[in-house]
Scaffold this motif. Structure first.
Motif, short mmCIF file in Angstrom:
data_model
loop_
_atom_site.label_atom_id
_atom_site.label_comp_id
_atom_site.label_asym_id
_atom_site.label_seq_id
_atom_site.Cartn_x
_atom_site.Cartn_y
_atom_site.Cartn_z
N ALA A 40 0.85 -1.22 0.00
CA ALA A 40 0.00 0.00 0.00
C ALA A 40 0.87 1.25 0.00
N PRO A 41 0.50 2.28 -0.81
CA PRO A 41 1.30 3.51 -0.85
C PRO A 41 1.18 4.38 0.41
N SER A 42 0.18 4.12 1.26
CA SER A 42 0.02 4.86 2.53
C SER A 42 -1.00 4.10 3.38
N ASN A 43 -1.38 4.69 4.52
CA ASN A 43 -2.45 4.10 5.34
C ASN A 43 -3.76 4.83 5.15
N PHE A 44 -3.83 5.73 4.16
CA PHE A 44 -5.06 6.49 3.94
C PHE A 44 -6.00 5.68 3.04
N PHE A 45 -7.12 5.26 3.62
CA PHE A 45 -8.07 4.48 2.82
C PHE A 45 -9.27 5.32 2.40
N ILE A 46 -9.83 4.96 1.28
CA ILE A 46 -11.03 5.63 0.73
C ILE A 46 -12.21 5.16 1.58
N ASN A 47 -12.91 6.11 2.21
CA ASN A 47 -13.92 5.72 3.20
C ASN A 47 -15.34 5.65 2.67
N GLY A 48 -15.53 5.85 1.36
CA GLY A 48 -16.87 5.67 0.79
C GLY A 48 -17.60 6.96 0.44
N ARG A 49 -16.87 8.06 0.35
CA ARG A 49 -17.48 9.33 -0.06
C ARG A 49 -16.63 9.92 -1.18
N TYR A 50 -17.30 10.35 -2.26
CA TYR A 50 -16.61 10.84 -3.45
C TYR A 50 -17.34 12.04 -4.04
N ILE A 51 -16.60 12.97 -4.64
CA ILE A 51 -17.18 13.96 -5.57
C ILE A 51 -16.47 13.72 -6.89
N LEU A 52 -17.25 13.37 -7.90
CA LEU A 52 -16.65 12.96 -9.17
C LEU A 52 -17.18 13.80 -10.33
N GLN A 53 -16.36 13.95 -11.33
CA GLN A 53 -16.76 14.64 -12.56
C GLN A 53 -17.40 13.62 -13.52
N PRO A 54 -18.30 14.08 -14.38
CA PRO A 54 -19.05 13.14 -15.23
C PRO A 54 -18.18 12.39 -16.25
N GLU A 55 -16.93 12.86 -16.44
CA GLU A 55 -16.03 12.16 -17.38
C GLU A 55 -15.70 10.74 -16.88
N ILE A 56 -16.08 10.41 -15.65
CA ILE A 56 -15.86 9.05 -15.15
C ILE A 56 -16.75 8.05 -15.91
N PHE A 57 -17.90 8.49 -16.41
CA PHE A 57 -18.87 7.54 -16.98
C PHE A 57 -18.37 6.82 -18.24
N PRO A 58 -17.84 7.57 -19.25
CA PRO A 58 -17.35 6.83 -20.43
C PRO A 58 -16.20 5.88 -20.08
N ILE A 59 -15.44 6.21 -19.03
CA ILE A 59 -14.35 5.31 -18.62
C ILE A 59 -14.96 4.04 -18.03
N LEU A 60 -15.95 4.19 -17.16
CA LEU A 60 -16.56 3.00 -16.53
C LEU A 60 -17.25 2.13 -17.57
N GLU A 61 -17.76 2.77 -18.62
CA GLU A 61 -18.50 2.03 -19.65
C GLU A 61 -17.63 0.99 -20.34
N ARG A 62 -16.35 1.32 -20.54
CA ARG A 62 -15.50 0.39 -21.32
C ARG A 62 -14.53 -0.37 -20.43
N GLN A 63 -14.84 -0.40 -19.16
CA GLN A 63 -13.82 -0.91 -18.24
C GLN A 63 -13.81 -2.41 -18.06
N GLU A 64 -12.59 -2.93 -17.93
CA GLU A 64 -12.45 -4.37 -17.65
C GLU A 64 -12.60 -4.62 -16.15
#
Ligand code: G1P
Length: 295
Positions: free
Chosen positions: A201-225
């Motif tokens: 792990a690069p640190s001990n900071f974990f993602i706790n389940g809250r995000y603010i995301l830009q809509p450009e995430i959607f086309p990435i998720l669409e084609r994701q493996e």
């Protein structure tokens, strides 16, 4: 230019089967289990509303219809309370009823992972930044986690993820971020990895389940493996987006309870009960006595 448009919409992925909490979740969605006297999902929705969110988007699944019912009027109950002049109860229910037209529901048809669940909300979110709140995690702090994130976002723009510190031997359970320069109540993210192998792990900071995301995430998720656990991972999508857009971490300093797990759920009940003026007086002493009686 970094996008700082207002965050108006929040996505709640509530399609999960709750297998960590069987048999309770066989017929009741895990989001409807009660912490003190409110379902878990109400805490998460309240956090979103405190942060200024105007529209609630639920990504549900089969057998989750009761969540939709919960956010509507229960006509028979309403009539009965009125006939009996139960003012306090009527006010309580009115206070939590979302304004008409401010909720949307869509279904994730197959459990393909968090990235896929978020992608299912793409049409409802449209072309604007959005908040994402994982409903297993409920938080207690002076300031709501998402409210703090929105404040950081107003400074940083781009994408913001809330993080907390975990014990190094727990890092493999979470998404973990790498720590860059300080910004507001957080830092710039240099790296993200979903469920790193122990010791990497690069640190001990974990993602706790809250995000603010830009809509450009959607086309990435669409084609994701598929990624970790053979699931379409949100973190992998964010790694790809971070090549084009900044990501900042908001360091949340309150308490987080994972209510999708039995221990977190029990601790949440105790912690929130002790915070309540109407309940603490009758549970505090018995709880202390119970703990002291342990051998
Ligand atoms: C998800 C995310 C992970 C995050 C975690 C927080 O994992 O993929 O990055 O740290 O939620 O609860 P899950 O708990 O669905 O395995």
């Amino acid at each position: 230019m970094t996008d700082k448009r207002k965050v108006r919409k929040a996505v709640f992925p509530v399609a999960g089967l709750g297998t960590r909490f069987l048999p309770a979740t066989k017929a009741v969605p895990k989001e409807m289990l009660t912490v003190v006297d409110k379902p878990v999902i109400q805490y998460v929705v309240d956090e979103a509303l405190e942060a200024g969110i105007e529209h609630l988007i639920f990504v549900t699944g089969r057998s989750k219809a009761v969540i939709e019912d919960y956010f509507d009027i229960q006509v028979e109950l309403d009539q009965t309370l009125r006939e009996r002049n139960k003012k306090a109860e009527i006010e309580l229910l009115e206070a939590i009823l979302p304004k008409a037209g401010t909720t949307s529901f869509t279904r994730q048809q197959a459990p393909l992972g968090l990235g896929h669940a978020v992608w299912c909300a793409r049409d409802l979110v449209g072309d604007e930044p959005f908040a994402l709140l994982l409903p297993d995690m409920i938080m207690k702090g002076e300031k709501g986690c998402l409210k703090g994130m929105v404040e950081l976002y107003e400074q940083s723009g781009g994408n913001v993820i809330a993080v907390e510190e975990c014990a190094p031997n727990q890092a493999h359970k979470y998404g973990i971020v790498g720590v860059g320069d300080k910004i507001g109540e957080g830092f710039k993210i240099t790296k993200m990895v979903e469920k790193p192998a122990p010791g990497t792990a690069p640190s001990n900071f974990f993602i706790n389940g809250r995000y603010i995301l830009q809509p450009e995430i959607f086309p990435i998720l669409e084609r994701q493996e598929r990624g970790a656990g053979n699931e379409i991972q949100l973190t992998d999508g964010m790694v790809k987006l971070s090549g084009a857009q900044p990501f900042a971490a908001y360091h949340f300093r309150g308490d987080t309870y994972d209510c999708g797990a039995k221990d977190g759920f029990i601790l949440a009940n105790v912690a929130f009960a002790l915070e309540r003026g109407d309940i603490r007086p009758s549970v505090e002493e018995p709880l202390k006595a119970l703990l002291q009686s342990l051998k």
